[in-house]
Scaffold this active site. Structure first.
Site, PDB file in Angstrom:
ATOM      1  N   ILE A   1       0.830  -1.205   0.000  1.00 53.34           N
ATOM      2  CA  ILE A   1       0.000   0.000   0.000  1.00 53.34           C
ATOM      3  C   ILE A   1       0.864   1.255   0.000  1.00 53.34           C
ATOM      4  O   ILE A   1       0.530   2.253  -0.647  1.00 53.34           O
ATOM      5  CB  ILE A   1      -0.957  -0.020   1.204  1.00 53.34           C
ATOM      6  CG1 ILE A   1      -2.035  -1.098   0.985  1.00 53.34           C
ATOM      7  CG2 ILE A   1      -1.619   1.339   1.416  1.00 53.34           C
ATOM      8  CD1 ILE A   1      -2.913  -1.349   2.184  1.00 53.34           C
TER       9      ILE A   1
ATOM     10  N   TYR B   1      -0.114  -8.159  17.072  1.00 47.42           N
ATOM     11  CA  TYR B   1      -0.361  -7.300  15.907  1.00 47.42           C
ATOM     12  C   TYR B   1      -1.570  -6.402  16.154  1.00 47.42           C
ATOM     13  O   TYR B   1      -1.532  -5.193  15.892  1.00 47.42           O
ATOM     14  CB  TYR B   1      -0.588  -8.155  14.666  1.00 47.42           C
ATOM     15  CG  TYR B   1      -0.944  -7.350  13.441  1.00 47.42           C
ATOM     16  CD1 TYR B   1       0.033  -6.675  12.714  1.00 47.42           C
ATOM     17  CD2 TYR B   1      -2.266  -7.234  13.015  1.00 47.42           C
ATOM     18  CE1 TYR B   1      -0.297  -5.916  11.596  1.00 47.42           C
ATOM     19  CE2 TYR B   1      -2.605  -6.484  11.905  1.00 47.42           C
ATOM     20  CZ  TYR B   1      -1.624  -5.825  11.197  1.00 47.42           C
ATOM     21  OH  TYR B   1      -1.956  -5.068  10.105  1.00 47.42           O
TER      22      TYR B   1
ATOM     23  N   THR C   1      -1.361  -7.916   0.048  1.00 51.36           N
ATOM     24  CA  THR C   1      -0.014  -7.480   0.410  1.00 51.36           C
ATOM     25  C   THR C   1       0.605  -8.551   1.304  1.00 51.36           C
ATOM     26  O   THR C   1       0.002  -9.596   1.551  1.00 51.36           O
ATOM     27  CB  THR C   1      -0.048  -6.143   1.184  1.00 51.36           C
ATOM     28  OG1 THR C   1      -0.635  -6.366   2.485  1.00 51.36           O
ATOM     29  CG2 THR C   1      -0.864  -5.095   0.441  1.00 51.36           C
TER      30      THR C   1
END
Length: 270
Positions: free
Chosen positions: A20, A172, A200
């Site tokens: 991104i 995360y 991604t």
């Protein structure tokens, strides 16, 4: 073709060498912005700039490159100092660099859980250090590239490194919640955006397939445009403004997180 609302803008994008971040850099440069490309190394950033010039036809004069390994806070500090010196007027900071937490609990040389440092603490430190350059003009802003997974998270205040109970998904998610909370910091004009599930390197955290990185980047680019009015601390699910997790806008949580982050990055705010 240059866009008049972006042609005079200077935008710094972290993690601009892939995914991104790379697509955001290309779309902004294509619309006439001056783009500061951050990569994990100076070589990564230069290779990205060379590709954008050779393959995408970007004007090389619109690109500047920087390297900094976010697992090393000393490199983040040196990066920030260089940007402030070379670009004392910065319109937009896109805090995009991110990594998936590893399977095994991993601590950086600075003593922080690696995903918490790369995804949040490095961006916290960078934003604080760039404050002299970040413009207070209308349209100036910070855009934090966050995640819907912040809604599943809790910040372990007594054990932010999650040394006692580690889960890569929880680590995360905690980093994404912290980044989302940081957007509500009154010191800066900032928003968070979930660009959607994109194809991604982070895709395995979410699903088996996703939309293109270019499609996700378009939601980030939109928020960089001064013609798009924002409210400090707002959270966007792609292009729709929605409410983030309740903790993300609590004043007490914002203050508590700032205190924790200052401690972990070694900032003396006394």
């Amino acid at each position: 073709m240059p866009d008049s609302s972006l042609s005079s803008r200077t935008v710094l994008i972290t993690g601009a060498s892939s995914g991104i971040g790379l697509e955001t850099a290309w779309q902004l440069a294509d619309r006439g912005a001056t783009v500061l490309l951050h990569g994990r190394t100076a070589e990564d950033a230069r290779a990205t700039a060379d590709m954008l010039v050779a393959v995408k036809g970007v004007d090389a004069n619109r690109l500047c490159t920087y390297g900094a390994d976010f697992t090393l806070l000393d490199e983040v500090e040196a990066f920030a100092r260089k940007v402030v010196t070379e670009h004392p007027h910065l319109d937009v900071l896109v805090n995009n660099a991110a990594m998936a937490a590893p399977e095994r609990h991993t601590v950086t040389a600075d003593g922080n859980e690696i995903a918490f440092q790369v995804n949040f603490l490095a961006h916290y430190l960078l934003t604080c250090l760039l404050e002299p350059a970040l413009t207070s003009d209308p349209g100036g802003r910070v855009v934090n590239v966050s995640s819907s997974l912040h809604r599943t998270a809790s910040i372990q205040w007594a054990d932010p490194n999650r040394a006692r109970r580690y889960s890569r998904l929880a680590a995360y998610a905690q980093s994404q919640l912290a980044l989302t909370v940081f957007a509500a910091d009154p010191r800066v004009t900032a928003v968070s955006v979930d660009p959607g599930v994109c194809d991604t390197a982070l895709l395995p955290l979410y699903a088996h397939e996703g939309v293109s990185a270019a499609e996700g980047a378009a939601h980030v680019v939109r928020l960089c445009d001064p013609a798009v009015e924002i409210v400090n601390g707002a959270y966007y699910d792609r292009q729709e403004r929605v409410e983030p997790a309740p903790a993300a806008t609590e004043d007490r949580t914002v203050r508590r997180l700032n205190k924790l982050a200052d401690l972990l990055v070694g900032r003396d705010t006394a």
